[in-house]
Design a protein around this motif. Structure first.
Motif, PDB file in Angstrom:
ATOM      1  N   GLU A  56       1.192  -1.297   0.179  1.00 20.14           N
ATOM      2  CA  GLU A  56       0.054  -0.236  -0.601  1.00 20.14           C
ATOM      3  C   GLU A  56       0.853   1.465  -0.450  1.00 20.14           C
ATOM      4  O   GLU A  56       0.857   2.141  -0.509  1.00 20.14           O
ATOM      5  CB  GLU A  56      -0.829  -0.348   0.972  1.00 20.14           C
ATOM      6  CG  GLU A  56      -2.018  -0.828   0.879  1.00 20.14           C
ATOM      7  CD  GLU A  56      -1.833  -2.433   1.653  1.00 20.14           C
ATOM      8  OE1 GLU A  56      -2.290  -3.550   1.274  1.00 20.14           O
ATOM      9  OE2 GLU A  56       0.023  -2.403   1.997  1.00 20.14           O
ATOM     10  N   LEU A  57       1.296   1.671   1.009  1.00 18.18           N
ATOM     11  CA  LEU A  57       2.823   2.343   1.168  1.00 18.18           C
ATOM     12  C   LEU A  57       3.539   3.384  -0.820  1.00 18.18           C
ATOM     13  O   LEU A  57       3.569   3.928  -0.775  1.00 18.18           O
ATOM     14  CB  LEU A  57       4.077   1.953   1.898  1.00 18.18           C
ATOM     15  CG  LEU A  57       4.931   3.427   2.096  1.00 18.18           C
ATOM     16  CD1 LEU A  57       4.160   4.698   2.261  1.00 18.18           C
ATOM     17  CD2 LEU A  57       5.945   2.899   3.444  1.00 18.18           C
ATOM     18  N   LEU A  58       3.965   1.728  -1.539  1.00 11.86           N
ATOM     19  CA  LEU A  58       4.604   1.739  -2.886  1.00 11.86           C
ATOM     20  C   LEU A  58       3.661   2.454  -3.950  1.00 11.86           C
ATOM     21  O   LEU A  58       3.448   2.944  -4.827  1.00 11.86           O
ATOM     22  CB  LEU A  58       5.151   0.387  -2.637  1.00 11.86           C
ATOM     23  CG  LEU A  58       6.526   0.394  -2.305  1.00 11.86           C
ATOM     24  CD1 LEU A  58       6.775  -1.504  -2.681  1.00 11.86           C
ATOM     25  CD2 LEU A  58       7.631   0.846  -3.078  1.00 11.86           C
ATOM     26  N   SER A  59       2.076   1.570  -3.053  1.00  8.12           N
ATOM     27  CA  SER A  59       0.749   2.523  -4.755  1.00  8.12           C
ATOM     28  C   SER A  59       0.900   3.802  -4.208  1.00  8.12           C
ATOM     29  O   SER A  59       0.953   4.742  -5.415  1.00  8.12           O
ATOM     30  CB  SER A  59       0.073   1.272  -4.327  1.00  8.12           C
ATOM     31  OG  SER A  59      -0.491   0.682  -4.599  1.00  8.12           O
ATOM     32  N   ALA A  60       1.017   4.250  -3.044  1.00  5.91           N
ATOM     33  CA  ALA A  60       1.210   5.502  -2.413  1.00  5.91           C
ATOM     34  C   ALA A  60       2.861   7.018  -3.325  1.00  5.91           C
ATOM     35  O   ALA A  60       1.687   7.848  -3.370  1.00  5.91           O
ATOM     36  CB  ALA A  60       0.881   5.389  -1.012  1.00  5.91           C
ATOM     37  N   ILE A  61       3.371   6.052  -2.982  1.00  7.82           N
ATOM     38  CA  ILE A  61       4.423   7.004  -3.434  1.00  7.82           C
ATOM     39  C   ILE A  61       4.201   6.345  -5.006  1.00  7.82           C
ATOM     40  O   ILE A  61       4.580   7.647  -5.712  1.00  7.82           O
ATOM     41  CB  ILE A  61       6.088   5.758  -3.742  1.00  7.82           C
ATOM     42  CG1 ILE A  61       5.911   6.131  -1.348  1.00  7.82           C
ATOM     43  CG2 ILE A  61       7.165   5.687  -3.805  1.00  7.82           C
ATOM     44  CD1 ILE A  61       7.363   4.760  -1.318  1.00  7.82           C
ATOM     45  N   ARG A  62       3.745   5.716  -6.143  1.00 12.14           N
ATOM     46  CA  ARG A  62       3.800   5.314  -7.158  1.00 12.14           C
ATOM     47  C   ARG A  62       2.914   6.883  -7.574  1.00 12.14           C
ATOM     48  O   ARG A  62       2.985   7.651  -8.624  1.00 12.14           O
ATOM     49  CB  ARG A  62       3.669   4.289  -7.633  1.00 12.14           C
ATOM     50  CG  ARG A  62       3.416   4.054  -9.226  1.00 12.14           C
ATOM     51  CD  ARG A  62       2.612   2.419  -9.832  1.00 12.14           C
ATOM     52  NE  ARG A  62       1.329   2.919  -9.483  1.00 12.14           N
ATOM     53  CZ  ARG A  62       0.778   1.636  -8.966  1.00 12.14           C
ATOM     54  NH1 ARG A  62       1.719   0.704  -7.940  1.00 12.14           N
ATOM     55  NH2 ARG A  62      -0.432   1.282  -7.964  1.00 12.14           N
ATOM     56  N   GLU A  63       1.457   6.600  -7.350  1.00 13.63           N
ATOM     57  CA  GLU A  63       0.801   8.143  -6.725  1.00 13.63           C
ATOM     58  C   GLU A  63       1.349   9.302  -7.019  1.00 13.63           C
ATOM     59  O   GLU A  63       1.437  10.269  -8.073  1.00 13.63           O
ATOM     60  CB  GLU A  63       0.288   7.746  -6.633  1.00 13.63           C
ATOM     61  CG  GLU A  63      -1.428   8.517  -6.789  1.00 13.63           C
ATOM     62  CD  GLU A  63      -2.563   8.596  -5.565  1.00 13.63           C
ATOM     63  OE1 GLU A  63      -4.018   8.882  -5.969  1.00 13.63           O
ATOM     64  OE2 GLU A  63      -2.586   7.817  -5.046  1.00 13.63           O
ATOM     65  N   SER A  64       1.907   9.921  -5.664  1.00 16.91           N
ATOM     66  CA  SER A  64       2.607  10.861  -5.469  1.00 16.91           C
ATOM     67  C   SER A  64       3.792  11.711  -6.409  1.00 16.91           C
ATOM     68  O   SER A  64       3.560  11.934  -7.145  1.00 16.91           O
ATOM     69  CB  SER A  64       3.385  10.611  -4.109  1.00 16.91           C
ATOM     70  OG  SER A  64       2.559  10.404  -3.370  1.00 16.91           O
ATOM     71  N   ALA A  65       4.596   9.833  -6.890  1.00 10.27           N
ATOM     72  CA  ALA A  65       5.424  10.171  -8.222  1.00 10.27           C
ATOM     73  C   ALA A  65       5.188  10.774  -9.327  1.00 10.27           C
ATOM     74  O   ALA A  65       5.640  11.634 -10.504  1.00 10.27           O
ATOM     75  CB  ALA A  65       7.199   9.038  -7.955  1.00 10.27           C
ATOM     76  N   SER A  66       3.555  10.415  -9.635  1.00 12.27           N
ATOM     77  CA  SER A  66       3.414  10.555 -10.786  1.00 12.27           C
ATOM     78  C   SER A  66       2.898  11.545 -11.173  1.00 12.27           C
ATOM     79  O   SER A  66       2.751  12.764 -12.107  1.00 12.27           O
ATOM     80  CB  SER A  66       1.927   9.662 -11.501  1.00 12.27           C
ATOM     81  OG  SER A  66       2.852   7.651 -11.513  1.00 12.27           O
ATOM     82  N   ASN A  67       2.289  12.240  -9.831  1.00 11.26           N
ATOM     83  CA  ASN A  67       2.030  13.437  -9.808  1.00 11.26           C
ATOM     84  C   ASN A  67       2.541  14.532  -9.916  1.00 11.26           C
ATOM     85  O   ASN A  67       2.879  15.498 -10.687  1.00 11.26           O
ATOM     86  CB  ASN A  67       0.651  13.477  -8.489  1.00 11.26           C
ATOM     87  CG  ASN A  67      -0.130  12.730  -8.794  1.00 11.26           C
ATOM     88  OD1 ASN A  67      -0.614  13.106  -9.895  1.00 11.26           O
ATOM     89  ND2 ASN A  67      -0.846  12.509  -7.700  1.00 11.26           N
ATOM     90  N   LEU A  68       4.479  14.771  -9.136  1.00  4.38           N
ATOM     91  CA  LEU A  68       4.878  15.030  -9.661  1.00  4.38           C
ATOM     92  C   LEU A  68       5.509  15.041 -10.963  1.00  4.38           C
ATOM     93  O   LEU A  68       6.547  16.089 -11.413  1.00  4.38           O
ATOM     94  CB  LEU A  68       5.764  14.756  -8.363  1.00  4.38           C
ATOM     95  CG  LEU A  68       6.969  15.903  -7.775  1.00  4.38           C
ATOM     96  CD1 LEU A  68       6.677  17.002  -7.244  1.00  4.38           C
ATOM     97  CD2 LEU A  68       7.851  15.171  -7.056  1.00  4.38           C
TER      98      LEU A  68
END
Length: 216
Positions: free
Chosen positions: A92-104
């Motif tokens: 779950e934490l890695l999924s959040a990281i992927r989403e945050s990185a993609s938005n950035l």
């Protein structure tokens, strides 16, 4: 139980305990080494990936080849972490990281702090697990060391008991019989074997010796 059977039983028990000590040492090593190896191969691998992601945080303004290279390195580190999911909540934490990185990267946000905090959280999660596994390995090691120490002491006590039994029931009675025979040949016709402690066989030998000397 005759002396022979006693010595056989104690000797066999000593050998069995010595084998248990050897097997226990092997078992202890086999438990500790995989635990340490697991720490190095799983959690340390994820911590390394987290550090690489922090070092290559993507930039929302991809206007240079350096930025593109940084993003590429970030996603390689991310994939490294994804391929090594071993802890509850890590996916779950890695999924959040992927989403945050993609938005950035896509410019939907310019704030990199949430992504940085998520990556640090991932690193801390693995570090805490490493500490737990390390403590577990230490516990196994300490318990195993105490168990092996107990077996070593027990083996030594059995060997000392066997040694004392041999001295008391075999060596000392034989010395007594030898001294009686020596004194008799040197002219002391009155001395007789006085065997208080010893096996039935040795006591019988002393009795027969006294009987022969009395007849002479």
């Amino acid at each position: 139980m005759t002396s022979l059977n006693y010595f056989k039983s104690v000797s066999n028990l000593t050998i069995a305990i010595s084998l248990l000590i050897g097997i226990g040492a092997i078992f202890l090593i086999e438990r500790i080494v995989p635990a340490i190896d697991e720490i190095m191969q799983e959690n340390a691998y994820s911590v390394q990936a987290s550090n690489q992601m922090l070092l290559n945080l993507p930039n929302s303004k991809l206007n240079s080849s350096m930025d593109e290279q940084r993003v590429a390195r970030f996603w390689r580190a991310y994939q490294q972490a994804v391929s090594n999911i071993t802890i509850k909540g890590e996916a779950e934490l890695l999924s959040a990281i992927r989403e945050s990185a993609s938005n950035l990267i896509d410019g939907k946000t310019t704030e990199a702090l949430p992504l940085q905090e998520q990556i640090i959280q991932l690193s801390n999660l693995n570090l805490e697990t490493m500490e737990t596994k390390n403590n577990k390995a230490k516990t196994i090691g300490h318990a195993g060391a105490w168990a092996l120490g107990f077996l070593v002491i027990l083996s030594l006590l059995l060997q000392l008991a066997l040694r004392a039994k041999i001295l008391l029931n075999i060596i000392e009675p034989h010395i007594e019989i030898s001294e009686v025979i020596r004194d008799y040949t040197e002219g002391n016709k009155q001395r007789r074997a006085n065997i208080v402690e010893g096996s039935r066989e040795i006591k019988e030998a002393g009795r027969l010796l006294n009987q022969v000397l009395d007849q002479r």
